[in-house]
Design a protein around this motif. Structure first.
Motif, short mmCIF file in Angstrom:
data_model
loop_
_atom_site.label_atom_id
_atom_site.label_comp_id
_atom_site.label_asym_id
_atom_site.label_seq_id
_atom_site.Cartn_x
_atom_site.Cartn_y
_atom_site.Cartn_z
N LEU A 115 0.76 -1.13 -0.09
CA LEU A 115 0.08 0.08 0.02
C LEU A 115 0.95 1.24 0.00
O LEU A 115 0.57 2.19 -0.70
CB LEU A 115 -1.01 -0.09 1.17
CG LEU A 115 -1.76 1.20 1.48
CD1 LEU A 115 -2.92 1.29 0.20
CD2 LEU A 115 -2.60 1.11 2.53
N ILE A 116 1.90 1.25 1.07
CA ILE A 116 2.72 2.22 0.92
C ILE A 116 3.38 2.47 -0.56
O ILE A 116 3.74 3.80 -0.86
CB ILE A 116 3.92 2.27 2.01
CG1 ILE A 116 3.18 2.21 3.44
CG2 ILE A 116 4.95 3.26 1.78
CD1 ILE A 116 4.11 1.93 4.57
N LYS A 117 3.74 1.51 -1.19
CA LYS A 117 4.38 1.77 -2.42
C LYS A 117 3.52 2.25 -3.51
O LYS A 117 3.72 3.20 -4.30
CB LYS A 117 5.16 0.50 -3.23
CG LYS A 117 6.25 0.15 -2.15
CD LYS A 117 6.95 -1.19 -2.85
CE LYS A 117 7.91 -1.81 -1.75
NZ LYS A 117 7.83 -3.19 -1.76
N GLU A 118 2.33 1.91 -3.38
CA GLU A 118 1.18 2.53 -4.35
C GLU A 118 0.82 3.78 -4.10
O GLU A 118 0.81 4.61 -5.04
CB GLU A 118 -0.05 1.71 -3.88
CG GLU A 118 -1.15 1.66 -4.90
CD GLU A 118 -2.19 0.58 -4.76
OE1 GLU A 118 -2.01 -0.35 -4.44
OE2 GLU A 118 -3.38 1.40 -4.35
N VAL A 119 0.82 4.17 -2.61
CA VAL A 119 0.43 5.61 -2.41
C VAL A 119 1.53 6.38 -2.92
O VAL A 119 1.51 7.53 -3.50
CB VAL A 119 0.40 5.69 -0.78
CG1 VAL A 119 0.56 7.14 -0.44
CG2 VAL A 119 -0.64 5.13 -0.46
N PHE A 120 3.11 5.88 -2.77
CA PHE A 120 4.12 6.77 -3.30
C PHE A 120 3.96 6.98 -4.70
O PHE A 120 4.20 8.13 -5.15
CB PHE A 120 5.21 6.07 -2.87
CG PHE A 120 5.94 6.19 -1.43
CD1 PHE A 120 5.20 6.69 -0.57
CD2 PHE A 120 7.37 6.48 -1.39
CE1 PHE A 120 5.71 7.14 0.80
CE2 PHE A 120 7.84 6.61 -0.06
CZ PHE A 120 6.87 6.89 1.01
N GLU A 121 3.66 5.94 -5.41
CA GLU A 121 3.55 6.13 -7.05
C GLU A 121 2.59 7.33 -7.19
O GLU A 121 2.72 7.92 -8.22
CB GLU A 121 3.03 4.75 -7.57
CG GLU A 121 4.14 3.77 -8.08
CD GLU A 121 3.84 2.38 -8.17
OE1 GLU A 121 4.51 1.51 -8.01
OE2 GLU A 121 2.54 2.17 -8.50
N GLN A 122 1.33 7.23 -6.64
CA GLN A 122 0.44 8.22 -6.68
C GLN A 122 0.82 9.57 -6.50
O GLN A 122 0.30 10.39 -7.09
CB GLN A 122 -1.04 7.98 -5.90
CG GLN A 122 -1.84 7.08 -6.36
CD GLN A 122 -3.13 6.88 -5.58
OE1 GLN A 122 -3.81 7.91 -5.18
NE2 GLN A 122 -3.44 5.68 -5.07
N LEU A 123 1.63 9.68 -5.60
CA LEU A 123 2.07 11.03 -5.06
C LEU A 123 3.32 11.61 -5.85
O LEU A 123 3.85 12.50 -5.13
CB LEU A 123 2.08 11.25 -3.56
CG LEU A 123 0.67 11.05 -3.02
CD1 LEU A 123 0.73 11.03 -1.35
CD2 LEU A 123 -0.33 12.20 -3.36
N GLU A 124 4.13 10.67 -6.44
CA GLU A 124 5.38 10.89 -6.85
C GLU A 124 5.46 12.50 -7.54
O GLU A 124 6.23 13.11 -7.33
CB GLU A 124 5.60 9.89 -7.89
CG GLU A 124 7.15 9.52 -8.09
CD GLU A 124 7.31 8.65 -9.13
OE1 GLU A 124 7.70 7.20 -8.67
OE2 GLU A 124 6.90 8.72 -10.09
N LEU A 125 4.49 12.49 -8.51
CA LEU A 125 4.40 13.89 -9.24
C LEU A 125 4.21 15.18 -8.54
O LEU A 125 5.07 16.17 -8.54
CB LEU A 125 3.42 13.86 -10.29
CG LEU A 125 3.42 15.16 -11.39
CD1 LEU A 125 4.59 14.99 -12.23
CD2 LEU A 125 2.12 15.07 -12.13
N LYS A 126 3.25 14.83 -7.52
CA LYS A 126 3.02 16.08 -6.46
C LYS A 126 4.25 16.31 -5.61
O LYS A 126 4.46 17.44 -5.19
CB LYS A 126 1.88 15.55 -5.54
CG LYS A 126 1.07 16.77 -5.36
CD LYS A 126 -0.39 16.31 -4.84
CE LYS A 126 -1.23 17.62 -4.57
NZ LYS A 126 -2.59 17.23 -3.95
#
Ligand code: ADP
Length: 273
Positions: A115-126
């Motif tokens: 889940l943490i990795k997934e959240v990181f992917e989602q927020l990478e750009l931001k």
């Protein structure tokens, strides 16, 4: 009973009854006050962007020598405020559903690391846009299995990490760490942002509470993010806390139920060999 003072007993009972009623009334009064404050908060929150939109549109409509460039600028500002209104409605909707218990907690088992990795992917750009480095401090080789509502915990992490961007400092970092407790996992999100004065910590999770309301509104929050986070964690019967030093940064930590691995699983491989 063998009481020797029946009048005294009655008197005692009446006093107790009066005490109970008094506390009920006080409770109702505080609920009423809470409701009034909530409504006045909501109308205030709506008024600010609404008046701004009104102002920009009026300026365009009343511009005698229609200036396209200026109109475009005003429209963009109006659009930003429309966005704010829709965030606000979305968050209000969410919190009222959470409070009424309308949204059930759907427990599933999942690996918190995933889940943490997934959240990181989602927020990478931001994160890049805010010039903040996202770090996952992975101490354990094996992924830890937890039992929770995956989507809701995803939202908790996004809200907390998003705050670390909003109240962060460019060039700083936000790190997520995991700590295994006996039957829980502690997830900590640490930023190197502006930090929070100790005196504000007790009220931080209240609806619409903001330290610098002007700044926070500019940044674009609804003031409901942390209240939603707290609701979700408490609906899981887990806890959330915060520690912070002004000017240095903050750490938000919440617990999750760990899925206990059966001891058999550890035995079986040795039996096979
Ligand atoms: P908002 O939409 O205003 O960000 P939140 O409920 O998410 O609302 O947060 C409430 C307030 O707590 C914010 O306005 C801000 O003042 C403070 N805050 C939240 N997270 C942080 C953080 N990581 N660092 C510093 N201040 C924070």
């Amino acid at each position: 009973s063998t009481s020797t003072d029946p009048i005294g007993d009655v008197e005692q009972e009446v006093k107790e009854w009066a005490r109970e009623k008094k506390s009920e009334i006080e409770q109702l009064r505080s609920q009423e006050k809470f409701r009034r404050e909530f409504l006045s908060n909501i109308s205030h929150e709506f008024k600010t962007p609404l008046f701004a939109i009104q102002g920009y549109i009026e300026a365009i409509v009343e511009d005698e020598f229609y200036d396209t460039e200026m109109a475009m600028q005003f429209l963009k500002k109006a659009e930003k405020n429309v966005d704010r209104l829709s965030y606000l409605i979305k968050d209000l909707d969410e919190i009222s559903k959470l409070e009424s218990g309308e949204i059930p907690i759907n427990y599933t088992r999942f690996k918190i690391n995933d889940l943490i990795k997934e959240v990181f992917e989602q927020l990478e750009l931001k994160a890049k846009q805010h010039e903040i480095k996202l770090i996952f401090k992975q101490k354990y080789d094996d992924a830890i299995l937890v039992s929770a509502d995956r989507d809701k915990i995803c939202q908790v992490m996004i809200n907390l990490i998003d705050n670390s961007f909003k109240y962060g400092k460019p060039g700083g970092s936000t790190s997520v760490s995991l700590f295994e407790l006996h039957d829980q996992v502690l997830v900590e999100i640490t930023d190197e942002g502006i930090g929070i004065n100790e005196k504000h910590l007790p009220r931080l999770f209240e609806r619409f509470f903001r330290i610098d309301s002007h700044r926070s509104r500019e940044i674009g929050g609804s003031g409901l993010g942390l209240a939603i986070v707290k609701h979700i964690i408490e609906a899981h019967q887990q806890t959330i806390n915060v520690r912070s030093t002004e000017g240095i940064g903050s750490t938000f930590g919440f617990t999750l139920q760990k899925v206990m691995q059966s001891p058999l699983k550890q035995v079986i491989p040795t039996l096979k060999s």
